[in-house]
Motif scaffolding. Sequence first.
Motif: not given
Length: 641
Positions: A471, A476, A478, A504-505, A554
């Motif tokens: 992370q 990132e 998005t 999220d990555t 996603r």
Amino acid sequence: MSSPTESAPAAPGEAGQGHELGRQGLGALTLGAIGVVYGDIGTSPLYTVKEVFLPATGVALNSANLVGAVSVILWALMLVVTLKYVILILRADNRGEGGGLALTALATQAVKHKPALRRWLLLLGVFGATLFYGDSVITPAVSVMGAIEGLEVINPAFKAYVLPLSLGVLLGLFLIQRFGTHAVGKVFGPVLTLWFVVLAVIGVVHIQRQPQILAALNPLEAVNFLLARGWHVFAALGAFVLALTGAEALYADMGHFGAKPIRLAWTSLVFPSLILNYMGQGALLMATPDAIENPFFRLFPEPLLVPMVVLAAAAAVIASQAVISGAYSMTKQAIQLGFLPRMELRYTSAREFGQIYIPAVNWALLAGVVAAVLLFGSSSALAGAYGIAVTLTMMITTVLNYFVVREGWRLPAPIAIAATLVFLLLDALLVAGCALKFLDGGWFPLAMGLGLFVLMSTWARGRQLLMNSIQREGLELTPFVESLQPDECNRALRTAVYAVANPDTVPQALLHNLKHNQVLHECNVIMTVVFHEVPWISDAERVEVQALAPGFWRVSLHFGFMDQPDVPRALALCEPKGLRIPVFETSYFLSRETVVPTAGSGMAGWRENLFATLSRNAGSVAEFFCLPDNAVVELGTRVQI
């Protein structure tokens, strides 16, 4: 790629979602419960009474002590098995499932608003689960040896053959595991039913000859016996525990049969048969004290000895099979909850989902069992190793159950505390009694449990550090996909599924595709698999789909710790939500992390090296998630922890 998450605690008695036990008749389920659940506790009469009157316990063999000792056994079965497990613990079902990890999940969900307490309960529950593996080694060894030792009663010259025959039976038992138990399992119930009927009948025969043993039904006889021992009572308690081993199986196997069949089997057949047999052994010893060398087999006349040795061996094998199968199920749960690395897992029956085989666990258990048999050499010596792990597990169960009934079910504090203290006192006495056997072999299952606890806690902590590292160093997701222009790179006319642990990555495999191949797929699915602290997730709750940008989606797939994580089947459920993933036009991109231990504040160096070794030897992601071999692309990446 997966992680355990929280969910609401189940109410007592809530049914499981993944299977409908009601489709089978109550009689069939009860018969199955007799065969699978009660094999361990059902073979305890083979050695318990003999161990109570060993010189080390300080209990003299006379009529008064026989009545008192049998009374202790009977009322221990009543308090610990009937009241604690059958009546109370079986109510703590995690959507129909039971066992140490299922109870741990319930307890941690109940205190999820207290993170520090939740973390400690999780560690306590995992430690309790590791002790189960010690039981899975000792139970086959002591049960099979106890049965084969019946040959010595037939002819003392057979003593030299007990050890090799026991090893032969155990080796055969582990060698047939890969074929599954669905065929043999059909005879488990009838064989154990015959076993318990024989226990009851022979017990009644000897009780009629010495009816004064019926005084053992009076609980005051048990109290007086224990008080008369003084501080020496702890030495005797370590032997009495042998009568209770297998109590945890009532709870662990609840998911297979349901609480009602397990309760019915206990109250209608198993408990009465055990009571009658223990009283029968006491009556025999009143009349024939020299039968103490093997009071169980001395119950039977000489013409019945050979059939009883055969029946006892069959019962011992069944008892062993139950804990071996339990070890497989426990391992699967631990893997899916994030406490063990992936292992090869085979389903051995197309009809019975719960029948699995894990080669690594099978051979590790076989090595442990053979080591135990060779190290201890007899059922009496093995009995010294038996008990301490079981009683610690019982104590942990009591502690975890308190948080379920108080925090989860919101029972009044006085009731929850009073019930917990009573059972905790009983557990503490049993643990103290077994602790005296630490140097006599009690260290063996404890050492196994502690070793596994270190391994499991290291894996869980290492995975957490690995996710944190990914992370920190990842892009990132998005903003990245929103910044891509449709005409900036070539598009492959296929669907790409990128399996990631952190949704999220940006997946490393996707970055590799862009950097080295300068290509993107027409449809890109960022997929995360999430395992929940519940046994089953329904298909209606299986998938979550979110559109990120043109050509990017996603997807989160949700599984319970008893579900089979079949990813292609789960992805097919995305179509009603607007995302079609064609089976023959999809590539699965996996990242295999190479862990690089580094100095820092993560874990001690030796633990980081252990985690790196476990990570390198973890099983195939593709096999674990049922991905088609010809559609998988695996890319490596180095990650520092």
